[in-house]
Design a protein around this motif. Structure first.
Motif, PDB file in Angstrom:
ATOM      1  N   VAL A 182       0.842  -1.197   0.000  1.00 52.08           N
ATOM      2  CA  VAL A 182       0.000   0.000   0.000  1.00 52.08           C
ATOM      3  C   VAL A 182       0.878   1.249   0.000  1.00 52.08           C
ATOM      4  CG1 VAL A 182      -1.781   1.262   1.253  1.00 52.08           C
ATOM      5  CG2 VAL A 182      -1.815  -1.240   1.234  1.00 52.08           C
ATOM      6  N   GLU A 183       1.879   1.251   0.853  1.00 54.51           N
ATOM      7  CA  GLU A 183       2.797   2.386   0.967  1.00 54.51           C
ATOM      8  C   GLU A 183       3.539   2.647  -0.340  1.00 54.51           C
ATOM      9  OE1 GLU A 183       6.949   3.366   3.373  1.00 54.51           O
ATOM     10  OE2 GLU A 183       5.590   1.816   4.136  1.00 54.51           O
ATOM     11  N   ALA A 184       3.916   1.573  -1.033  1.00 57.05           N
ATOM     12  CA  ALA A 184       4.765   1.703  -2.219  1.00 57.05           C
ATOM     13  C   ALA A 184       4.047   2.277  -3.427  1.00 57.05           C
ATOM     14  CB  ALA A 184       5.349   0.338  -2.578  1.00 57.05           C
ATOM     15  N   GLN A 185       2.722   2.195  -3.454  1.00 56.44           N
ATOM     16  CA  GLN A 185       1.989   2.649  -4.636  1.00 56.44           C
ATOM     17  C   GLN A 185       2.233   4.118  -4.966  1.00 56.44           C
ATOM     18  OE1 GLN A 185      -2.217   1.089  -5.051  1.00 56.44           O
ATOM     19  NE2 GLN A 185      -1.699   0.280  -3.051  1.00 56.44           N
ATOM     20  N   LYS A 186       2.423   4.936  -3.937  1.00 54.15           N
ATOM     21  CA  LYS A 186       2.599   6.362  -4.192  1.00 54.15           C
ATOM     22  C   LYS A 186       3.888   6.662  -4.952  1.00 54.15           C
ATOM     23  CE  LYS A 186       4.571   7.115   0.415  1.00 54.15           C
ATOM     24  NZ  LYS A 186       4.365   7.776   1.737  1.00 54.15           N
ATOM     25  N   TYR A 187       4.852   5.756  -4.900  1.00 54.53           N
ATOM     26  CA  TYR A 187       6.113   5.969  -5.620  1.00 54.53           C
ATOM     27  C   TYR A 187       6.021   5.530  -7.082  1.00 54.53           C
ATOM     28  CZ  TYR A 187       7.854   6.447  -0.859  1.00 54.53           C
ATOM     29  OH  TYR A 187       8.033   6.846   0.445  1.00 54.53           O
ATOM     30  N   GLU A 188       4.891   4.950  -7.454  1.00 55.17           N
ATOM     31  CA  GLU A 188       4.697   4.507  -8.832  1.00 55.17           C
ATOM     32  C   GLU A 188       3.823   5.471  -9.621  1.00 55.17           C
ATOM     33  OE1 GLU A 188       5.893   1.865 -10.547  1.00 55.17           O
ATOM     34  OE2 GLU A 188       7.194   1.222  -8.901  1.00 55.17           O
ATOM     35  N   GLY A 189       3.627   6.673  -9.075  1.00 54.76           N
ATOM     36  CA  GLY A 189       2.837   7.679  -9.776  1.00 54.76           C
ATOM     37  C   GLY A 189       1.407   7.724  -9.303  1.00 54.76           C
ATOM     38  N   GLY A 190       0.545   8.277 -10.142  1.00 53.84           N
ATOM     39  CA  GLY A 190      -0.856   8.419  -9.778  1.00 53.84           C
ATOM     40  C   GLY A 190      -1.541   7.078  -9.603  1.00 53.84           C
ATOM     41  N   SER A 191      -2.447   7.027  -8.629  1.00 56.87           N
ATOM     42  CA  SER A 191      -3.192   5.796  -8.370  1.00 56.87           C
ATOM     43  C   SER A 191      -4.651   6.144  -8.100  1.00 56.87           C
ATOM     44  CB  SER A 191      -2.600   5.046  -7.172  1.00 56.87           C
ATOM     45  OG  SER A 191      -3.352   3.889  -6.867  1.00 56.87           O
ATOM     46  N   ILE A 192      -5.541   5.509  -8.822  1.00 56.02           N
ATOM     47  CA  ILE A 192      -6.981   5.687  -8.618  1.00 56.02           C
ATOM     48  C   ILE A 192      -7.485   4.467  -7.852  1.00 56.02           C
ATOM     49  CG2 ILE A 192      -9.215   5.931  -9.752  1.00 56.02           C
ATOM     50  CD1 ILE A 192      -7.715   7.300 -12.076  1.00 56.02           C
ATOM     51  N   ASN A 227     -13.800  -8.386   0.383  1.00 51.66           N
ATOM     52  CA  ASN A 227     -13.353  -6.995   0.214  1.00 51.66           C
ATOM     53  C   ASN A 227     -12.119  -6.927  -0.690  1.00 51.66           C
ATOM     54  OD1 ASN A 227     -12.278  -4.412   2.625  1.00 51.66           O
ATOM     55  ND2 ASN A 227     -12.743  -4.269   0.451  1.00 51.66           N
ATOM     56  N   ILE A 228     -12.277  -6.240  -1.827  1.00 48.08           N
ATOM     57  CA  ILE A 228     -11.176  -6.076  -2.773  1.00 48.08           C
ATOM     58  C   ILE A 228     -10.783  -4.601  -2.822  1.00 48.08           C
ATOM     59  CG2 ILE A 228     -10.392  -6.422  -5.155  1.00 48.08           C
ATOM     60  CD1 ILE A 228     -12.999  -8.201  -5.451  1.00 48.08           C
ATOM     61  N   HIS A 229      -9.514  -4.329  -2.652  1.00 46.12           N
ATOM     62  CA  HIS A 229      -8.998  -2.996  -2.919  1.00 46.12           C
ATOM     63  C   HIS A 229      -8.478  -3.034  -4.354  1.00 46.12           C
ATOM     64  CE1 HIS A 229      -9.591  -1.760   1.161  1.00 46.12           C
ATOM     65  NE2 HIS A 229      -8.910  -2.792   1.600  1.00 46.12           N
ATOM     66  N   PHE A 230      -9.238  -2.421  -5.243  1.00 46.03           N
ATOM     67  CA  PHE A 230      -8.883  -2.464  -6.656  1.00 46.03           C
ATOM     68  C   PHE A 230      -8.335  -1.093  -7.046  1.00 46.03           C
ATOM     69  CE2 PHE A 230      -9.494  -2.366 -11.241  1.00 46.03           C
ATOM     70  CZ  PHE A 230      -8.998  -3.611 -11.608  1.00 46.03           C
ATOM     71  N   ASN A 231      -7.012  -0.984  -6.997  1.00 42.82           N
ATOM     72  CA  ASN A 231      -6.339   0.275  -7.313  1.00 42.82           C
ATOM     73  C   ASN A 231      -5.754   0.192  -8.720  1.00 42.82           C
ATOM     74  OD1 ASN A 231      -6.978   0.859  -4.699  1.00 42.82           O
ATOM     75  ND2 ASN A 231      -4.900   0.672  -3.916  1.00 42.82           N
ATOM     76  N   VAL A 232      -5.680   1.323  -9.373  1.00 46.33           N
ATOM     77  CA  VAL A 232      -5.149   1.371 -10.734  1.00 46.33           C
ATOM     78  C   VAL A 232      -4.045   2.419 -10.789  1.00 46.33           C
ATOM     79  CG1 VAL A 232      -5.679   1.609 -13.180  1.00 46.33           C
ATOM     80  CG2 VAL A 232      -7.442   0.769 -11.603  1.00 46.33           C
ATOM     81  N   ARG A 256      -9.032  11.156 -14.787  1.00 46.34           N
ATOM     82  CA  ARG A 256      -9.945  10.137 -15.303  1.00 46.34           C
ATOM     83  C   ARG A 256     -10.554   9.285 -14.184  1.00 46.34           C
ATOM     84  NH1 ARG A 256      -7.277   7.601 -20.740  1.00 46.34           N
ATOM     85  NH2 ARG A 256      -9.469   6.990 -21.021  1.00 46.34           N
ATOM     86  N   ARG A 257     -10.460   9.780 -12.953  1.00 47.50           N
ATOM     87  CA  ARG A 257     -10.962   9.019 -11.808  1.00 47.50           C
ATOM     88  C   ARG A 257     -12.434   8.672 -11.951  1.00 47.50           C
ATOM     89  NH1 ARG A 257     -13.424  10.464  -6.997  1.00 47.50           N
ATOM     90  NH2 ARG A 257     -13.103  12.692  -7.383  1.00 47.50           N
ATOM     91  N   LEU A 258     -13.264   9.652 -12.304  1.00 47.44           N
ATOM     92  CA  LEU A 258     -14.702   9.383 -12.424  1.00 47.44           C
ATOM     93  C   LEU A 258     -14.985   8.378 -13.536  1.00 47.44           C
ATOM     94  CD1 LEU A 258     -16.241  12.931 -11.887  1.00 47.44           C
ATOM     95  CD2 LEU A 258     -15.951  11.072 -10.236  1.00 47.44           C
ATOM     96  N   LEU A 270     -16.039  11.700  -1.066  1.00 44.76           N
ATOM     97  CA  LEU A 270     -15.507  11.004  -2.236  1.00 44.76           C
ATOM     98  C   LEU A 270     -16.576  10.268  -3.033  1.00 44.76           C
ATOM     99  CD1 LEU A 270     -12.808  10.249  -3.721  1.00 44.76           C
ATOM    100  CD2 LEU A 270     -12.790   8.179  -2.316  1.00 44.76           C
ATOM    101  N   LYS A 271     -17.462   9.557  -2.350  1.00 50.57           N
ATOM    102  CA  LYS A 271     -18.453   8.733  -3.036  1.00 50.57           C
ATOM    103  C   LYS A 271     -19.882   9.237  -2.854  1.00 50.57           C
ATOM    104  CE  LYS A 271     -15.489   4.663  -2.515  1.00 50.57           C
ATOM    105  NZ  LYS A 271     -15.351   3.291  -2.010  1.00 50.57           N
TER     106      LYS A 271
END
Length: 494
Positions: free
Chosen positions: A337-347, A388-393, A414-416, A442-443
């Motif tokens: 989870v922590e590492a995702q921010k270093y890979e750029g934008g995440s939706i 429960n799935i955390h589906f991040n892109v 393009r989040r929406l 958010l929702k």
């Protein structure tokens, strides 16, 4: 600012005293900024009451002046639910109310104020030779009032349930300043509506939780952790079904981790290494535990792993040989989870479906988002044992990530669009667009699309009944216009 508002602010300041008011601009910033940086709030006053009586007086004074009231715990939420949106709002931070009022090992209960940090409650339970099982990544800073207000889940839901299941009673300050003391420790009370359930998961829109009586459990004496390599996500669901059947109530956590998540973690977080000799597509991380010493869990787990390996269900595996190695394996889950921010934008998406359909859901979502955004990197993980799935892109990989922010901004814009895809498929499968993070801001605007009209009518009716002036955390869960429109009298049929 009108004289009436100034007078209300002055009275509220007096109610909490100098120690209960936050005036320093630098300190104020942390109350106004949401964890992901998606929202920055506005407020007229931040107060930190030290008691339930002070909270009640703050609410009474603010409500009399029709000032918005925004409760806030550790401010670790992910949906903007604790962000104030009005320059005249009174933000009520519960952090000073951090006492454990009572602990009863014989009754397996703990009564704690809303500002207690989750990790401190865990430690207090352990000191009494008991377990408080709620566990999540922010446990070192999140507060139990916020956990209750968002009906937090975490890794133990499979065995122990979410906050709705872990709470026996609440103390709540109502929108008019009255105090409802429902701190009973009864396991059975069939005397009408279960009022505490109104406030759990309500995100502070119906009142401010000031204290809670929570369930404790026997402390595990043996815990065994397995990290297993799988060829496909559907194998994880088959493994889960077999593990649950084989271990019964001893399966206490079950998480799914994709190869991409492990790669992200190993690339960006110190101390994270691949526990396997070669890469695999998916991994299952799970615990079995027992409150009985000498229960021979390890031997049973080794037998089970031999059986599933012989059946071709797993390609490789690691069985933790120590508590330290178990912690290292679980650290992979959090580091991802922590590492995702270093890979750029995440939706990010927090969704749920029936457990039996988790693998199907992941496959459908992955195909859909990859078809819409070429090169995007889906990352599906989470508490699949409870659906429960955390589906991040993550945005497409690129070498100029650190020097050129424009593609990241374009991707996040393009989040929406991605929400429509992900939430549409989840709804089609009978799932939920919010499994454990809440609605917040958010929702909020998406909720009417996916929640049945009758359910929304009932929710609005409860909100209007308890908070007719809409002073309690307005603009969260429901829009202001939505509630105003619903409040208009309806003509009777002739």
């Amino acid at each position: 600012m009108t004289s009436a508002i100034e007078a209300a602010f002055k009275a509220i300041r007096a109610a909490v005293g100098p120690k209960g008011v936050v005036d320093d601009p630098q300190e104020l910033e942390r109350y106004l900024t949401e964890t992901r940086g998606m929202y920055r709030g506005r407020t007229g006053l931040v107060v930190r009451p030290a008691s339930t009586a002070e909270v009640a007086e703050v609410v009474r004074l603010a409500a009399a002046a029709r000032l918005p009231i925004v409760p806030q715990g550790g401010n670790t939420g992910l949906c903007g639910g604790a962000v104030p949106q009005d320059e005249h709002a009174v933000l009520v931070s519960l952090g000073r109310m951090n006492r454990i009022r009572a602990i009863d090992p014989a009754d397996f209960t703990i009564t704690t104020e809303a500002g207690c940090i989750l990790a401190d409650i865990q430690k207090a339970a352990e000191a009494a030779d008991r377990l408080f099982p709620l566990s999540l990544g922010a446990e070192g800073s999140c507060e139990i009032g916020g956990n209750l207000s968002t009906n937090a889940g975490g890794i133990g839901v499979l065995h122990y349930g979410n906050m709705r299941d872990l709470c026996l009673g609440l103390e709540v300050v109502l929108p008019d300043g009255r105090i409802w003391n429902g701190l009973g420790a009864l396991r059975k009370d069939n005397t009408g509506y279960d009022l505490k359930q109104l406030f759990i998961g309500a995100e502070g829109t119906l009142g401010i939780i000031t204290a809670a009586t929570l369930k404790l459990f026997p402390r595990p004496r043996e815990i065994e952790t397995a990290f297993l390599a799988l060829a496909k996500a559907s194998d994880a669901m088959e493994l889960f079904a077999r593990a649950r059947a084989a271990s019964g109530d001893q399966l206490t956590a079950f998480e799914l981790i994709p190869r991409r998540g492990l790669d992200f973690a190993a690339r960006h977080v110190a101390g994270i290494v691949d526990p396997m000799d070669r890469p695999h597509a998916w991994y299952a991380l799970f615990d079995v535990s027992s409150s009985r010493p000498g229960s021979n869990l390890r031997a049973s787990l080794e037998t089970f792993l031999s059986e599933v390996a012989e059946a071709g269900l797993i390609a490789d595996g690691v069985l933790a040989s120590s508590e330290q190695q178990s912690q290292q394996l679980w650290r992979i889950r959090e580091a991802m989870v922590e590492a995702q921010k270093y890979e750029g934008g995440s939706i990010k998406h927090d969704v749920s479906v029936a457990v039996s359909r988790v693998a199907e859901c992941i496959e459908r979502l992955t195909v859909a988002v990859e078809a819409r955004i070429l090169g995007c990197r889906p990352l599906a993980f989470g508490h699949v044992g409870d659906g429960n799935i955390h589906f991040n892109v993550s945005e497409p990989a690129r070498p100029d990530l650190k020097t050129d922010p424009a593609p990241t901004k374009a991707f996040l814009a393009r989040r929406l669009e991605l929400n429509d895809i992900v939430h549409g498929i989840v709804a089609e499968m009978g799932g939920s667009i919010s499994a454990e993070h809440g609605i917040g801001i958010l929702k909020r605007d998406e909720l009417p699309r996916y929640k049945p009209a009758v359910a929304l009518d009932l929710m609005r009716a409860v909100k209007r009944a308890l908070d007719p002036d809409d002073v309690m955390n307005p603009g969260k869960v429901f829009t202001l216009d939505e509630l105003k429109a619903e409040a208009r009298p309806r003509r009777r049929a002739r």
